[in-house]
Design a protein around this motif. Sequence first.
Motif, PDB file in Angstrom:
ATOM      1  N   GLN A 149       0.807  -1.207   0.000  1.00 50.74           N
ATOM      2  CA  GLN A 149       0.000   0.000   0.000  1.00 50.74           C
ATOM      3  C   GLN A 149       0.848   1.269   0.000  1.00 50.74           C
ATOM      4  OE1 GLN A 149      -1.849   1.095   4.018  1.00 50.74           O
ATOM      5  NE2 GLN A 149      -1.476  -1.119   4.262  1.00 50.74           N
ATOM      6  N   SER A 150       2.118   1.141   0.333  1.00 51.54           N
ATOM      7  CA  SER A 150       3.000   2.312   0.316  1.00 51.54           C
ATOM      8  C   SER A 150       3.080   2.918  -1.086  1.00 51.54           C
ATOM      9  CB  SER A 150       4.396   1.937   0.803  1.00 51.54           C
ATOM     10  OG  SER A 150       4.958   0.926  -0.029  1.00 51.54           O
ATOM     11  N   ILE A 151       2.914   2.087  -2.121  1.00 51.16           N
ATOM     12  CA  ILE A 151       2.920   2.617  -3.491  1.00 51.16           C
ATOM     13  C   ILE A 151       1.772   3.609  -3.670  1.00 51.16           C
ATOM     14  CG2 ILE A 151       2.559   2.012  -5.924  1.00 51.16           C
ATOM     15  CD1 ILE A 151       3.889  -0.677  -5.343  1.00 51.16           C
ATOM     16  N   VAL A 152       0.590   3.219  -3.208  1.00 52.21           N
ATOM     17  CA  VAL A 152      -0.574   4.094  -3.333  1.00 52.21           C
ATOM     18  C   VAL A 152      -0.371   5.351  -2.499  1.00 52.21           C
ATOM     19  CG1 VAL A 152      -3.085   4.229  -3.169  1.00 52.21           C
ATOM     20  CG2 VAL A 152      -1.986   2.020  -3.618  1.00 52.21           C
ATOM     21  N   ARG A 153       0.165   5.179  -1.297  1.00 50.89           N
ATOM     22  CA  ARG A 153       0.355   6.326  -0.419  1.00 50.89           C
ATOM     23  C   ARG A 153       1.370   7.318  -0.995  1.00 50.89           C
ATOM     24  NH1 ARG A 153      -1.209   6.333   4.520  1.00 50.89           N
ATOM     25  NH2 ARG A 153      -1.155   4.052   4.670  1.00 50.89           N
ATOM     26  N   GLU A 154       2.481   6.802  -1.514  1.00 49.95           N
ATOM     27  CA  GLU A 154       3.518   7.688  -2.065  1.00 49.95           C
ATOM     28  C   GLU A 154       2.992   8.463  -3.273  1.00 49.95           C
ATOM     29  OE1 GLU A 154       6.716   5.062  -2.895  1.00 49.95           O
ATOM     30  OE2 GLU A 154       7.177   4.689  -0.770  1.00 49.95           O
ATOM     31  N   LYS A 155       2.257   7.794  -4.147  1.00 55.84           N
ATOM     32  CA  LYS A 155       1.714   8.484  -5.323  1.00 55.84           C
ATOM     33  C   LYS A 155       0.644   9.493  -4.902  1.00 55.84           C
ATOM     34  CE  LYS A 155       4.222   5.925  -8.022  1.00 55.84           C
ATOM     35  NZ  LYS A 155       5.504   6.451  -8.558  1.00 55.84           N
ATOM     36  N   THR A 156      -0.151   9.147  -3.907  1.00 55.96           N
ATOM     37  CA  THR A 156      -1.165  10.075  -3.413  1.00 55.96           C
ATOM     38  C   THR A 156      -0.518  11.308  -2.808  1.00 55.96           C
ATOM     39  OG1 THR A 156      -2.696   8.249  -2.968  1.00 55.96           O
ATOM     40  CG2 THR A 156      -3.133  10.327  -1.861  1.00 55.96           C
ATOM     41  N   ASN A 157       0.572  11.124  -2.061  1.00 56.48           N
ATOM     42  CA  ASN A 157       1.293  12.264  -1.494  1.00 56.48           C
ATOM     43  C   ASN A 157       1.875  13.150  -2.593  1.00 56.48           C
ATOM     44  OD1 ASN A 157       0.734  11.474   1.123  1.00 56.48           O
ATOM     45  ND2 ASN A 157       2.675  10.386   1.405  1.00 56.48           N
ATOM     46  N   LYS A 158       2.339  12.530  -3.667  1.00 61.03           N
ATOM     47  CA  LYS A 158       2.853  13.331  -4.782  1.00 61.03           C
ATOM     48  C   LYS A 158       1.740  14.153  -5.417  1.00 61.03           C
ATOM     49  CE  LYS A 158       6.010  11.772  -7.703  1.00 61.03           C
ATOM     50  NZ  LYS A 158       6.682  11.062  -8.841  1.00 61.03           N
ATOM     51  N   LEU A 159       0.559  13.550  -5.583  1.00 58.02           N
ATOM     52  CA  LEU A 159      -0.576  14.300  -6.127  1.00 58.02           C
ATOM     53  C   LEU A 159      -0.933  15.462  -5.211  1.00 58.02           C
ATOM     54  CD1 LEU A 159      -2.966  14.793  -8.012  1.00 58.02           C
ATOM     55  CD2 LEU A 159      -4.239  13.055  -6.735  1.00 58.02           C
ATOM     56  N   CYS A 160      -0.949  15.216  -3.915  1.00 58.85           N
ATOM     57  CA  CYS A 160      -1.273  16.288  -2.970  1.00 58.85           C
ATOM     58  C   CYS A 160      -0.240  17.411  -3.041  1.00 58.85           C
ATOM     59  CB  CYS A 160      -1.359  15.727  -1.548  1.00 58.85           C
ATOM     60  SG  CYS A 160      -2.787  14.648  -1.274  1.00 58.85           S
ATOM     61  N   TYR A 161       1.013  17.051  -3.221  1.00 65.89           N
ATOM     62  CA  TYR A 161       2.051  18.073  -3.363  1.00 65.89           C
ATOM     63  C   TYR A 161       1.814  18.913  -4.611  1.00 65.89           C
ATOM     64  CZ  TYR A 161       6.566  20.202  -4.377  1.00 65.89           C
ATOM     65  OH  TYR A 161       7.555  21.103  -4.693  1.00 65.89           O
ATOM     66  N   TYR A 459      -9.785   4.245  -1.157  1.00 65.40           N
ATOM     67  CA  TYR A 459      -9.700   4.550   0.279  1.00 65.40           C
ATOM     68  C   TYR A 459      -8.613   5.580   0.558  1.00 65.40           C
ATOM     69  CZ  TYR A 459     -12.903   1.091   2.326  1.00 65.40           C
ATOM     70  OH  TYR A 459     -14.021   0.396   2.731  1.00 65.40           O
ATOM     71  N   LEU A 460      -7.402   5.306   0.108  1.00 65.68           N
ATOM     72  CA  LEU A 460      -6.275   6.188   0.432  1.00 65.68           C
ATOM     73  C   LEU A 460      -6.354   7.502  -0.329  1.00 65.68           C
ATOM     74  CD1 LEU A 460      -3.550   3.401   0.429  1.00 65.68           C
ATOM     75  CD2 LEU A 460      -4.278   4.716   2.428  1.00 65.68           C
ATOM     76  N   GLY A 461      -6.762   7.459  -1.599  1.00 63.45           N
ATOM     77  CA  GLY A 461      -6.811   8.669  -2.405  1.00 63.45           C
ATOM     78  C   GLY A 461      -7.893   9.631  -1.961  1.00 63.45           C
ATOM     79  N   ILE A 462      -9.114   9.158  -1.802  1.00 65.78           N
ATOM     80  CA  ILE A 462     -10.221  10.036  -1.401  1.00 65.78           C
ATOM     81  C   ILE A 462      -9.989  10.588  -0.003  1.00 65.78           C
ATOM     82  CG2 ILE A 462     -12.680  10.091  -0.838  1.00 65.78           C
ATOM     83  CD1 ILE A 462     -12.104  10.123  -3.831  1.00 65.78           C
ATOM     84  N   ALA A 463      -9.530   9.745   0.925  1.00 66.48           N
ATOM     85  CA  ALA A 463      -9.289  10.208   2.294  1.00 66.48           C
ATOM     86  C   ALA A 463      -8.276  11.339   2.318  1.00 66.48           C
ATOM     87  CB  ALA A 463      -8.818   9.047   3.157  1.00 66.48           C
ATOM     88  N   ALA A 464      -7.193  11.217   1.569  1.00 68.74           N
ATOM     89  CA  ALA A 464      -6.154  12.247   1.560  1.00 68.74           C
ATOM     90  C   ALA A 464      -6.662  13.552   0.942  1.00 68.74           C
ATOM     91  CB  ALA A 464      -4.929  11.746   0.800  1.00 68.74           C
ATOM     92  N   LEU A 465      -7.335  13.464  -0.194  1.00 67.55           N
ATOM     93  CA  LEU A 465      -7.795  14.675  -0.871  1.00 67.55           C
ATOM     94  C   LEU A 465      -8.843  15.411  -0.045  1.00 67.55           C
ATOM     95  CD1 LEU A 465      -8.040  13.315  -4.531  1.00 67.55           C
ATOM     96  CD2 LEU A 465      -6.308  14.867  -3.615  1.00 67.55           C
ATOM     97  N   VAL A 466      -9.756  14.684   0.554  1.00 66.02           N
ATOM     98  CA  VAL A 466     -10.824  15.298   1.345  1.00 66.02           C
ATOM     99  C   VAL A 466     -10.259  15.993   2.582  1.00 66.02           C
ATOM    100  CG1 VAL A 466     -12.735  14.684   2.871  1.00 66.02           C
ATOM    101  CG2 VAL A 466     -12.711  13.851   0.521  1.00 66.02           C
ATOM    102  N   GLN A 467      -9.255  15.393   3.195  1.00 62.40           N
ATOM    103  CA  GLN A 467      -8.690  15.988   4.403  1.00 62.40           C
ATOM    104  C   GLN A 467      -7.837  17.221   4.120  1.00 62.40           C
ATOM    105  OE1 GLN A 467      -7.000  12.125   5.792  1.00 62.40           O
ATOM    106  NE2 GLN A 467      -7.877  12.680   7.769  1.00 62.40           N
ATOM    107  N   LYS A 468      -7.264  17.310   2.917  1.00 62.49           N
ATOM    108  CA  LYS A 468      -6.260  18.349   2.663  1.00 62.49           C
ATOM    109  C   LYS A 468      -6.726  19.499   1.779  1.00 62.49           C
ATOM    110  CE  LYS A 468      -2.423  15.101   3.217  1.00 62.49           C
ATOM    111  NZ  LYS A 468      -1.232  14.449   2.600  1.00 62.49           N
ATOM    112  N   PHE A 469      -7.804  19.309   1.004  1.00 61.21           N
ATOM    113  CA  PHE A 469      -8.139  20.332   0.005  1.00 61.21           C
ATOM    114  C   PHE A 469      -9.624  20.643  -0.050  1.00 61.21           C
ATOM    115  CE2 PHE A 469      -4.351  18.134  -1.623  1.00 61.21           C
ATOM    116  CZ  PHE A 469      -3.475  19.204  -1.746  1.00 61.21           C
ATOM    117  N   ASP A 470      -9.888  21.889  -0.468  1.00 62.44           N
ATOM    118  CA  ASP A 470     -11.213  22.291  -0.911  1.00 62.44           C
ATOM    119  C   ASP A 470     -11.141  22.523  -2.412  1.00 62.44           C
ATOM    120  OD1 ASP A 470     -12.705  22.317   1.505  1.00 62.44           O
ATOM    121  OD2 ASP A 470     -11.679  24.173   2.085  1.00 62.44           O
ATOM    122  N   PHE A 471     -12.189  22.111  -3.110  1.00 61.81           N
ATOM    123  CA  PHE A 471     -12.249  22.303  -4.565  1.00 61.81           C
ATOM    124  C   PHE A 471     -13.504  23.099  -4.907  1.00 61.81           C
ATOM    125  CE2 PHE A 471     -10.092  18.112  -4.128  1.00 61.81           C
ATOM    126  CZ  PHE A 471      -8.854  18.474  -4.645  1.00 61.81           C
TER     127      PHE A 471
END
Length: 518
Positions: A149-161, A459-471
């Motif tokens: 799952q670290s692959i998903v987390r690392e890519k999600t963090n890059k998207l958030c950046y 799970y990992l992508g939606i949770a990260a985006l919802v917690q960090k951003f408003d669109f």
Amino acid sequence: MKTLPVIVHTPSWQQFAAIIGIYFATVIFYRLFLHPLARFPGPKLAAVTRYVEGYYDVVRGGQYTWKIAEMHKKYGPIIRISPYELHVDDPAYFEKLFRQDGRWNKYWWSYERFAAKHSTVFCVEHDVHRRRRAPLNAFFSKANVARRQSIVREKTNKLCYRLSQCSGSGETVNLSAAVGALVRDVAMEFILSRDFHNLDMDDFNGSIGAIFQGSGIMWRICKHIPWFRPVINALPRVVTRHTGDESGRAFLTFRKQLTEITSEIMTSIATNSCDPDAPRTVIHDILASSTLPEQEKTFERVYDEMGALTGAAFETTAHVMRIILYYLYTQPAILSRLRAELATLTTEPRLNELEQLPYLTAVLMEGLRLGPGNATRMARIAPDRDLFYENWRIPAGTPVGMTTILMHMDPRVYPEPEQFQPDRWMDADVRKKADKTFAPFSRGTRNCGGMQLAWAELYLGIAALVQKFDFTFDGAGPKDVICASDRFIIGTEDSSGIKAYVTERGMSIATRNMSSDR
């Protein structure tokens, strides 16, 4: 002895016309009155020719799915939709048709038009599919996805950046392209241990996402015009490169990279020159499989497998993420409730923690209901036995289809089906009842092998985006997310992407207003 002259009689055009007329009249009579499916209800013209479907596929742009829904309203729950195929509109029949026991073939006519005939996904025969699927099951298992799952987390963090860099800029971001880049980079890293750097590109390599939407159009055409794809494939690569648009060139680049990577990995395995510390790819599992004969381990076969696996992992999951984000950020009450639930966890929760959140799970399930993997019907064939629907006997070997998107939008199962209502999944009894008709990844022996990876991305992508951003969306609407066309996958009215202004959560109201005024 006198030789008699040989008289060669050349038929006149009237005789040719008569022969052709008699032939077609015979075919029509057989299909309407003598064919094993002749007793089933449905429009007579569809019983005579597939070109009824061709009209709705090619001329009307993928509308046969909805034409089938109209047919059911007129003719009943089981209908004949072509000279050879039946379709059922009864949610109670789904678990009987899409099941694990028994031999089930796919319908060759729908799948051979894809340019990956040696893959597991598009394999027609039950026994061949079972052999090919075996080495994939462990690789895409829930346990292996959790381990990696670290692959998903690392890519999600890059998207958030990347999105944080756009925060407050006053410029819109193509959110559809952004989540598409996330899903593609995760898939390539997970499957082939290669970073394709879609997330690093200025436009998130949105053109490659467009070509996967467009591939459904090619599939529709090739179903009815079989010679079309061979003609296109026969064109020199230089011609297609210079005459195609940006999306076409991006796709050719992707296929070239995929060819090189597949060849490189297979060569390193054959020569025992693999890096022992490098992550294991799915190609390793295929070549090491004891269930596959050697002819199933050729470059052509493995390359088709890689093309199908990566392609299937791209637009399907990305579209579900677009649906969820669109409805979350246009329904503040749902967004607030989800954020409150996520706030009970640590900053970067693990996958198993997110899976325990009931409302997040309900949100994802509702997104999957509105955006299942396919917009087309999934026909199954029982090659060795008759099937039965109520009082109807379906002859062995008959393709029988059901369409997930129609079942997911059936008000008999899901009240107000066009509405995004996660609460429908919060009642345990309701969820248990709907479990037999909720099939975003299909069911039975041919269900989606990559569904655990898709769940992890959601799970990992939606949770990260919802917690960090408003669109804040710019011109987005149902046209961007609602299924409007059968492109095998979900096709929307507008495929240009959801444009959004990005704001990091926690930014002051004054700063947010300044950003929106630019």
